[in-house]
Design a protein around this motif. Structure first.
Motif, PDB file in Angstrom:
ATOM      1  N   PRO A  65      56.524  79.837 -24.040  1.00  0.00           N
ATOM      2  CA  PRO A  65      55.845  78.735 -24.728  1.00  0.00           C
ATOM      3  C   PRO A  65      54.408  78.519 -24.234  1.00  0.00           C
ATOM      4  N   TYR A 101      60.052  77.040 -30.864  1.00  0.00           N
ATOM      5  CA  TYR A 101      61.425  76.883 -30.395  1.00  0.00           C
ATOM      6  C   TYR A 101      62.248  78.138 -30.674  1.00  0.00           C
ATOM      7  N   THR A 104      61.332  80.782 -28.102  1.00  0.00           N
ATOM      8  CA  THR A 104      61.891  80.411 -26.800  1.00  0.00           C
ATOM      9  C   THR A 104      63.398  80.616 -26.788  1.00  0.00           C
TER      10      THR A 104
END
Length: 135
Positions: A65, A101, A104
């Motif tokens: 991230p 997201y 990740t």
């Protein structure tokens, strides 16, 4: 396929430099398309998680991230000063949160699969000598 083993710092540098390069290429070729940038982020996440060494597995889901945000700097543009750049960065992070997201999660799933595979190998290796000694 190469099989490098990156340290935690090395995986952060790898993903950060690669995302900055991909952000610059995206700006030059696609006119700062956030979708193209975000799609290119997914393979970087998986590669980072595959190439980090076993002792630093937990660093991969942490550094990707950060690399995403770092690579957004060339994509968000450079007109209007520091405030405009910061606002563009925050807006891009907010609008591309799903891709962030997702990447990740892909890195986390890859790290988890590697850890489970390693534990299964260890168990199999520890059972092998006992079975041979019992016969």
């Amino acid at each position: 396929m190469p099989n490098p083993r990156l340290t935690g710092l090395g995986s952060g540098l790898f993903s950060g430099v690669l995302m900055c390069a991909l952000g610059s290429v995206d700006e030059l070729l696609f006119g700062s398309s956030l979708i193209v940038y975000s799609v290119l982020f997914l393979p970087v996440c998986v590669l980072t998680a595959l190439w980090v060494r076993r002792g630093d597995l937990l660093s991969a889901p942490v550094v990707v991230p950060i690399a995403f945000a770092l690579g957004l700097l060339p994509v968000t543009g450079d007109e209007g000063g520091v405030g405009a750049r910061l606002m563009g960065l925050v807006t891009a992070l907010a609008t591309q949160a799903g891709w962030l997201y997702g990447g990740t999660l892909a890195a986390t799933a890859t790290v988890f699969a590697r850890a489970v595979r390693r534990a299964a190998r260890r168990r199999a290796a520890s059972r092998r000598p006992r079975l041979q000694g019992a016969s």
